[in-house]
Design a protein around this motif. Structure first.
Motif, PDB file in Angstrom:
ATOM      1  N   LEU A   1       0.828  -1.204   0.000  1.00 13.21           N
ATOM      2  CA  LEU A   1       0.000   0.000   0.000  1.00 13.21           C
ATOM      3  C   LEU A   1       0.867   1.261   0.000  1.00 13.21           C
ATOM      4  CD1 LEU A   1      -3.314   0.526   1.775  1.00 13.21           C
ATOM      5  CD2 LEU A   1      -1.602   2.322   1.976  1.00 13.21           C
ATOM      6  N   GLY A   2       1.958   1.234   0.768  1.00 10.96           N
ATOM      7  CA  GLY A   2       2.852   2.380   0.775  1.00 10.96           C
ATOM      8  C   GLY A   2       3.495   2.596  -0.586  1.00 10.96           C
ATOM      9  N   ALA A   3       3.816   1.488  -1.290  1.00  9.64           N
ATOM     10  CA  ALA A   3       4.402   1.592  -2.624  1.00  9.64           C
ATOM     11  C   ALA A   3       3.412   2.211  -3.612  1.00  9.64           C
ATOM     12  CB  ALA A   3       4.836   0.207  -3.109  1.00  9.64           C
ATOM     13  N   GLN A   4       2.128   1.898  -3.475  1.00 11.15           N
ATOM     14  CA  GLN A   4       1.105   2.521  -4.319  1.00 11.15           C
ATOM     15  C   GLN A   4       1.078   4.034  -4.103  1.00 11.15           C
ATOM     16  OE1 GLN A   4      -2.473   0.441  -3.191  1.00 11.15           O
ATOM     17  NE2 GLN A   4      -2.150  -1.201  -4.679  1.00 11.15           N
ATOM     18  N   SER A   5       1.071   4.436  -2.848  1.00  9.58           N
ATOM     19  CA  SER A   5       1.064   5.861  -2.523  1.00  9.58           C
ATOM     20  C   SER A   5       2.322   6.548  -3.040  1.00  9.58           C
ATOM     21  CB  SER A   5       0.952   6.044  -1.003  1.00  9.58           C
ATOM     22  OG  SER A   5       1.029   7.404  -0.646  1.00  9.58           O
ATOM     23  N   LEU A   6       3.463   5.888  -2.883  1.00  9.20           N
ATOM     24  CA  LEU A   6       4.731   6.438  -3.358  1.00  9.20           C
ATOM     25  C   LEU A   6       4.728   6.595  -4.879  1.00  9.20           C
ATOM     26  CD1 LEU A   6       7.719   7.215  -2.772  1.00  9.20           C
ATOM     27  CD2 LEU A   6       8.277   4.796  -3.036  1.00  9.20           C
ATOM     28  N   ALA A   7       4.216   5.595  -5.591  1.00 10.19           N
ATOM     29  CA  ALA A   7       4.197   5.643  -7.051  1.00 10.19           C
ATOM     30  C   ALA A   7       3.322   6.781  -7.559  1.00 10.19           C
ATOM     31  CB  ALA A   7       3.709   4.306  -7.604  1.00 10.19           C
ATOM     32  N   VAL A   8       2.165   6.967  -6.941  1.00  5.19           N
ATOM     33  CA  VAL A   8       1.257   8.041  -7.364  1.00  5.19           C
ATOM     34  C   VAL A   8       1.883   9.404  -7.093  1.00  5.19           C
ATOM     35  CG1 VAL A   8      -0.961   9.136  -6.877  1.00  5.19           C
ATOM     36  CG2 VAL A   8      -0.825   6.663  -7.105  1.00  5.19           C
ATOM     37  N   THR A   9       2.545   9.550  -5.948  1.00  3.80           N
ATOM     38  CA  THR A   9       3.178  10.827  -5.609  1.00  3.80           C
ATOM     39  C   THR A   9       4.328  11.144  -6.559  1.00  3.80           C
ATOM     40  OG1 THR A   9       2.615  10.480  -3.272  1.00  3.80           O
ATOM     41  CG2 THR A   9       4.269  12.149  -3.764  1.00  3.80           C
ATOM     42  N   LEU A  10       5.166  10.144  -6.847  1.00  8.66           N
ATOM     43  CA  LEU A  10       6.272  10.360  -7.779  1.00  8.66           C
ATOM     44  C   LEU A  10       5.766  10.683  -9.179  1.00  8.66           C
ATOM     45  CD1 LEU A  10       8.776   7.555  -6.715  1.00  8.66           C
ATOM     46  CD2 LEU A  10       9.079  10.018  -6.443  1.00  8.66           C
ATOM     47  N   ARG A  11       4.703  10.018  -9.589  1.00 11.45           N
ATOM     48  CA  ARG A  11       4.127  10.315 -10.899  1.00 11.45           C
ATOM     49  C   ARG A  11       3.619  11.746 -10.951  1.00 11.45           C
ATOM     50  NH1 ARG A  11      -0.738   6.669 -12.263  1.00 11.45           N
ATOM     51  NH2 ARG A  11       0.894   5.083 -12.299  1.00 11.45           N
ATOM     52  N   GLY A  12       2.959  12.184  -9.868  1.00 10.23           N
ATOM     53  CA  GLY A  12       2.473  13.560  -9.806  1.00 10.23           C
ATOM     54  C   GLY A  12       3.612  14.562  -9.872  1.00 10.23           C
ATOM     55  N   MET A  13       4.743  14.243  -9.210  1.00 15.97           N
ATOM     56  CA  MET A  13       5.912  15.125  -9.283  1.00 15.97           C
ATOM     57  C   MET A  13       6.476  15.176 -10.699  1.00 15.97           C
ATOM     58  SD  MET A  13       8.040  14.366  -5.794  1.00 15.97           S
ATOM     59  CE  MET A  13       7.572  15.148  -4.239  1.00 15.97           C
ATOM     60  N   THR A  14       6.558  14.003 -11.336  1.00 15.05           N
ATOM     61  CA  THR A  14       7.118  13.934 -12.685  1.00 15.05           C
ATOM     62  C   THR A  14       6.283  14.728 -13.673  1.00 15.05           C
ATOM     63  OG1 THR A  14       8.011  11.736 -12.219  1.00 15.05           O
ATOM     64  CG2 THR A  14       7.817  12.363 -14.532  1.00 15.05           C
ATOM     65  N   LEU A  15       4.963  14.675 -13.533  1.00 16.72           N
ATOM     66  CA  LEU A  15       4.069  15.368 -14.455  1.00 16.72           C
ATOM     67  C   LEU A  15       3.766  16.796 -14.014  1.00 16.72           C
ATOM     68  CD1 LEU A  15       1.525  12.476 -15.154  1.00 16.72           C
ATOM     69  CD2 LEU A  15       3.478  13.181 -16.549  1.00 16.72           C
ATOM     70  N   GLY A  16       4.311  17.204 -12.877  1.00 13.20           N
ATOM     71  CA  GLY A  16       4.092  18.566 -12.411  1.00 13.20           C
ATOM     72  C   GLY A  16       2.738  18.790 -11.777  1.00 13.20           C
ATOM     73  N   GLU A  17       2.005  17.715 -11.459  1.00 18.94           N
ATOM     74  CA  GLU A  17       0.661  17.857 -10.892  1.00 18.94           C
ATOM     75  C   GLU A  17       0.681  18.314  -9.443  1.00 18.94           C
ATOM     76  OE1 GLU A  17      -1.339  14.242 -13.550  1.00 18.94           O
ATOM     77  OE2 GLU A  17      -0.837  13.925 -11.442  1.00 18.94           O
ATOM     78  N   LEU A  18       1.831  18.190  -8.798  1.00 13.89           N
ATOM     79  CA  LEU A  18       1.912  18.529  -7.377  1.00 13.89           C
ATOM     80  C   LEU A  18       2.001  20.030  -7.148  1.00 13.89           C
ATOM     81  CD1 LEU A  18       1.860  16.787  -4.862  1.00 13.89           C
ATOM     82  CD2 LEU A  18       4.343  16.870  -4.794  1.00 13.89           C
TER      83      LEU A  18
END
Length: 405
Positions: free
Chosen positions: A280-297
Motif C-alpha cells: 500500500l505504501g508503494a502505491q502511494s509512493l508511485a502516485v506521488t512520484l508520478r504527480g511530481m514527474t508530471l508537475g501535478e503537485l
C-alpha cells in the motif's frame, strides 16, 4: 591530440556505446582519436552524448567538442554546464539562422549547401543583436517570391523554450504544440540553440523508466551493459543502508520477543501485515512520484495529498484487516493465552492503522527528499520499506502485548 587507435566498425561500436553507462562509454572511447570520438558522439542521443563528454578531463573534453562535425562544439561545451534534466542539456546548433532583411532568394541559395549536411525544418530570423524575432517554415520558402524578405513571410514572436527549464515543464508546454523543433532562447530572447521535439520526449521517457530503479537504489546511469564491477559499486552502498534499516525492524521484533513466545501465532501474521502495508505504501509512493514527474503537485496542498493517502490507507486497511482478522481468529482458536476474538480485533485494528501510516509515508518521503534538495525517487523504496516494516510490526506486536498484559 590523443594517440589514434583503430575505430571499430561504426554500427557495432555505436550500439555498444548506446548500451553503456556514461563512465563506461567514456573509458571505452578514451584510447581513440578525438575526431573519431566526436563523430560517434554526434550520432548518439544528445543527452547521452553530453553525459559521456562530461566524463573526460576538461582539456580532452574541449578537444573532442571542437572536433564535432557541423560546428556543434560551442553547444557541446555549454550544454554540460546546465543542470541535469533541463532543456539546456539537449540543445543543438540551429542549422539555418539568418538576419532580418535577408531575401528569400539569397536564403534558398545558402540553404543548398546547408541541407547537404543537416535537415532543415525551420529558418530562424534574428536581429543583429541575436534576438529571435521570427520563424519561417522551410516549405514557405518554396512558395515565396524570391524578392520577398524573411520579414514579410515569417511568423513573428515564435514560441521558445528556456535552457534552464526542467524537462517536465518543457514537456507540459510542448505537449499540445507538436512542433518538430523548438528554439531555445535566454531571458532576453537571444537564440541559443534548438531542441528537437523527439529528443525531449525520448529524454523524458528515459527519466521515467529510470525512476523505478532509483526507488530501490539502482543508479540512473546503470545500463544492462554496464560492467559488473561498476554495477556493484552503484548498488552495494544502498544495500548496506537497507541492511541497517532491516536491523531496525529486527530490533522491534526482538523487543517483543516475550510476547511472541507467549503467542506464537503472532509470528505467522507478521509477514502478512508487513507485506500488505509495504504494498500500500508503494502505491502511494508511485502516485506521488508520478504527480511530481508530471508537475501535478504544483499548486496542490501537500497536507491534502498526505491526508488523502492516509484516508485511502485506512479504508483499504480496514477491508483487508477484517479478512486478516478472520484468519487470525481461526488460526488462534487452539491457543488459550488470549481470546481469539480479541486477537482478530487486534489484527484488524493494526492493519487499518499501519496501512494509514504507510499511505502517509509513501506520500511524505518523496516530498521531504525534494525539500532537502535530493532526487525524490532515489532509494525511496528502501526508506519506505523500513518505515512500513517497523510501524506494522511495532503496532501489531504492541497491541498484542497490551492484550496479554
Amino acid at each position: 591530440m590523443s594517440t589514434a587507435a583503430p575505430l571499430e566498425p561504426a554500427d557495432p561500436l555505436l550500439s555498444r556505446v548506446n548500451r553503456l553507462d556514461p563512465k563506461s562509454a567514456a573509458e571505452l572511447l578514451a584510447p581513440r582519436d578525438d575526431a573519431a570520438i566526436a563523430a560517434l558522439l554526434a550520432r548518439l542521443h544528445i543527452g547521452h552524448a553530453v553525459e559521456i563528454l562530461e566524463e573526460f578531463a576538461p582539456e580532452r573534453r574541449e578537444r573532442i567538442a571542437r572536433a564535432t562535425p557541423f560546428g556543434l562544439e560551442p553547444l557541446w561545451l555549454v550544454g554540460h554546464t546546465f543542470a541535469e534534466n533541463t532543456v539546456g542539456r539537449l540543445m543543438e546548433r540551429p542549422p539555418a539562422v539568418f538576419a532580418t532583411g535577408a531575401s528569400v532568394g539569397s536564403v534558398i541559395e545558402a540553404l543548398r549547401e546547408i541541407v547537404k549536411q543537416r535537415m532543415v525544418t525551420y529558418v530562424f530570423v534574428i536581429e543583429p543583436a541575436g534576438r529571435l524575432v521570427g520563424v519561417v517554415a522551410f516549405r514557405e520558402l518554396v512558395f515565396a517570391d524570391p524578392n520577398q524578405t524573411l520579414d514579410q513571410i515569417m511568423l513573428r514572436e515564435p514560441f521558445s523554450l528556456r535552457p534552464q527549464q526542467p524537462f517536465v515543464d518543457a514537456m507540459r508546454e510542448v505537449v499540445k504544440r507538436h512542433y518538430p523543433v523548438y528554439p531555445v532562447c535566454d531571458d532576453a530572447g537571444h537564440l541559443l540553440g534548438v531542441v528537437k521535439g523527439q529528443t525531449l520526449f525520448e529524454q523524458q521517457a528515459f527519466e521515467i523508466s529510470a525512476q523505478a530503479g532509483s526507488m530501490v537504489g539502482v543508479e540512473k546511469e546503470e545500463r544492462l551493459a554496464t560492467p559488473w564491477s561498476r554495477s556493484f559499486r552503484f548498488r552495494h552502498p544502498w544495500l548496506l543502508i537497507n541492511l541497517l534499516t532491516v536491523f531496525l525492524a529486527a530490533a522491534v521484533v526482538g523487543f517483543f520477543e516475550s510476547t511472541i513466545n507467549q503467542l506464537v501465532v503472532l509470528a505467522t501474521f507478521l509477514p502478512v501485515l508487513a507485506g500488505q502495508c509495504g504494498n500500500l505504501g508503494a502505491q502511494s509512493l508511485a502516485v506521488t512520484l508520478r504527480g511530481m514527474t508530471l508537475g501535478e503537485l504544483r499548486g496542490m496542498s501537500k497536507l491534502r495529498l498526505v491526508g488523502k493517502e492516509a484516508w485511502l490507507g485506512l479504508l483499504n486497511g480496514l477491508v483487508t484487516g477484517v479478512v486478516a482478522g478472520v484468519g487470525m481468529y481461526f488460526a488462534s482458536r487452539g491457543q488459550t493465552v488470549a481470546d481469539p476474538v480479541w486477537l482478530g480485533a487486534v489484527t484488524t485494528a493494526a492493519m487499518a492503522l499501519c496501512c494509514a501510516l504507510s499511505g502517509i509515508a509513501g506520500a511524505t518521503i518523496p516530498i521531504v527528499m525534494r525539500r532537502m534538495g535530493a532526487d525524490p525517487a532515489t532509494a525511496s523504496g528502501i526508506f519506505l520499506s523500513t518505515i512500513t516494516d517497523i510501524s506494522s510490526m511495532g503496532v501489531f506486536l504492541g497491541l498484542a502485548a497490551l492484550l496479554l498484559a
